[in-house]
Design a protein around this motif. Sequence first.
Motif, PDB file in Angstrom:
ATOM      1  N   THR A   1      38.941  67.536  38.726  1.00 45.91           N
ATOM      2  CA  THR A   1      40.018  66.590  38.716  1.00 45.91           C
ATOM      3  C   THR A   1      41.037  66.838  37.930  1.00 45.91           C
ATOM      4  O   THR A   1      40.997  67.174  36.668  1.00 45.91           O
ATOM      5  CB  THR A   1      39.180  65.245  38.418  1.00 45.91           C
ATOM      6  N   ARG A   2      42.387  66.510  38.532  1.00 45.10           N
ATOM      7  CA  ARG A   2      43.572  66.936  37.717  1.00 45.10           C
ATOM      8  C   ARG A   2      43.916  65.949  36.704  1.00 45.10           C
ATOM      9  O   ARG A   2      43.477  64.671  37.011  1.00 45.10           O
ATOM     10  CB  ARG A   2      44.739  67.207  39.062  1.00 45.10           C
TER      11      ARG A   2
ATOM     12  N   ASP B   1      49.721  64.720  35.714  1.00 46.46           N
ATOM     13  CA  ASP B   1      49.945  65.687  36.633  1.00 46.46           C
ATOM     14  C   ASP B   1      51.179  65.364  37.297  1.00 46.46           C
ATOM     15  O   ASP B   1      51.435  64.563  37.810  1.00 46.46           O
ATOM     16  CB  ASP B   1      48.849  66.225  37.459  1.00 46.46           C
TER      17      ASP B   1
ATOM     18  N   ASN C   1      45.276  62.827  38.924  1.00 43.36           N
ATOM     19  CA  ASN C   1      43.963  62.398  39.359  1.00 43.36           C
ATOM     20  C   ASN C   1      43.388  62.934  40.510  1.00 43.36           C
ATOM     21  O   ASN C   1      42.223  62.253  40.960  1.00 43.36           O
ATOM     22  CB  ASN C   1      43.869  60.678  39.268  1.00 43.36           C
TER      23      ASN C   1
ATOM     24  N   LYS D   1      40.786  78.556  33.813  1.00 36.81           N
ATOM     25  CA  LYS D   1      40.381  77.152  34.217  1.00 36.81           C
ATOM     26  C   LYS D   1      39.151  76.643  33.918  1.00 36.81           C
ATOM     27  O   LYS D   1      39.127  75.638  33.669  1.00 36.81           O
ATOM     28  CB  LYS D   1      40.764  77.098  35.619  1.00 36.81           C
TER      29      LYS D   1
ATOM     30  N   THR E   1      47.626  74.072  34.071  1.00 38.84           N
ATOM     31  CA  THR E   1      46.825  72.760  34.131  1.00 38.84           C
ATOM     32  C   THR E   1      45.785  72.989  34.037  1.00 38.84           C
ATOM     33  O   THR E   1      44.830  73.888  34.277  1.00 38.84           O
ATOM     34  CB  THR E   1      47.107  72.249  35.656  1.00 38.84           C
ATOM     35  N   GLN E   2      45.008  72.191  32.852  1.00 35.30           N
ATOM     36  CA  GLN E   2      43.653  72.154  32.508  1.00 35.30           C
ATOM     37  C   GLN E   2      43.150  70.800  33.247  1.00 35.30           C
ATOM     38  O   GLN E   2      43.713  69.816  33.153  1.00 35.30           O
ATOM     39  CB  GLN E   2      43.659  72.044  30.872  1.00 35.30           C
ATOM     40  N   TYR E   3      41.987  71.010  33.555  1.00 35.78           N
ATOM     41  CA  TYR E   3      41.524  69.916  34.484  1.00 35.78           C
ATOM     42  C   TYR E   3      40.456  68.847  33.465  1.00 35.78           C
ATOM     43  O   TYR E   3      40.058  69.178  32.394  1.00 35.78           O
ATOM     44  CB  TYR E   3      40.525  70.521  35.583  1.00 35.78           C
TER      45      TYR E   3
ATOM     46  N   TRP F   1      34.937  68.297  36.211  1.00 32.97           N
ATOM     47  CA  TRP F   1      34.457  68.980  37.310  1.00 32.97           C
ATOM     48  C   TRP F   1      33.136  68.305  37.908  1.00 32.97           C
ATOM     49  O   TRP F   1      32.298  67.732  37.121  1.00 32.97           O
ATOM     50  CB  TRP F   1      34.225  70.654  37.018  1.00 32.97           C
TER      51      TRP F   1
ATOM     52  N   SER G   1      47.946  67.979  48.814  1.00 36.19           N
ATOM     53  CA  SER G   1      47.112  69.412  48.141  1.00 36.19           C
ATOM     54  C   SER G   1      47.071  70.387  48.976  1.00 36.19           C
ATOM     55  O   SER G   1      46.215  70.588  49.986  1.00 36.19           O
ATOM     56  CB  SER G   1      45.804  68.650  47.485  1.00 36.19           C
TER      57      SER G   1
END
Length: 200
Positions: free
Chosen positions: A77-78, A82, A87, A113, A162-164, A167, A183
């Motif tokens: 999940t972003r 972002d 999201n 990541k 970008t860090q999520y 998961w 996406s």
Amino acid sequence: TVMHEIIRSERTGTKGGPWAPSAARGAVLLLVLWGLWWIATSTADAGVHTHAPTPLVKTAVAFAIRREGADEWLTVTRPSDDKYLPNAVGLPAGYVDDEESTVDAVVARGWEKLGVGLKVIRFLGRATTVRADYVLHMEEYEAAFEDPSSLPKVPQPGKRGTQYAAWEWRHADALRPAAAAGSLCSQIFLKAARQAGQRR
């Protein structure tokens, strides 16, 4: 004047003479070309650039990791802030560094990541899209954990990109909303899944 003669001959269709219609058209064309040349040189002298800028192209990789013994895939999940897909639920992805192959990039982005070692299994597909300020080219691979007992940890503190936010193992259908929102990693994966189903 000469110009009046050109216009008159064009209107009346006068045949012959030094200003026959074909000659008139040629003279008008020369005037138009001269005008274009004058505009081009004037804007160049004024420092105005009329050519389109070369777009910035970024290359990225995405990777799909299948849950052992299940028809589920590792999704991320972003973050809510972002820029492009807040999201969104998609696949892990990241940019390819200079002098880095896409396969090496998958392994490197796995550590950055998810905090896990990865091995590449196969190529899934590629696609390109135009974002507001750059062109994104992405290549996608199926990958697996080097250590089957590994589990991702997100976000990865102190790591770039970008860090999520989270998961989760999910069915491929979970990628459809993100794919509809643009996406690229989700679009590539779903296309590869459809093609694989058609070959069975």
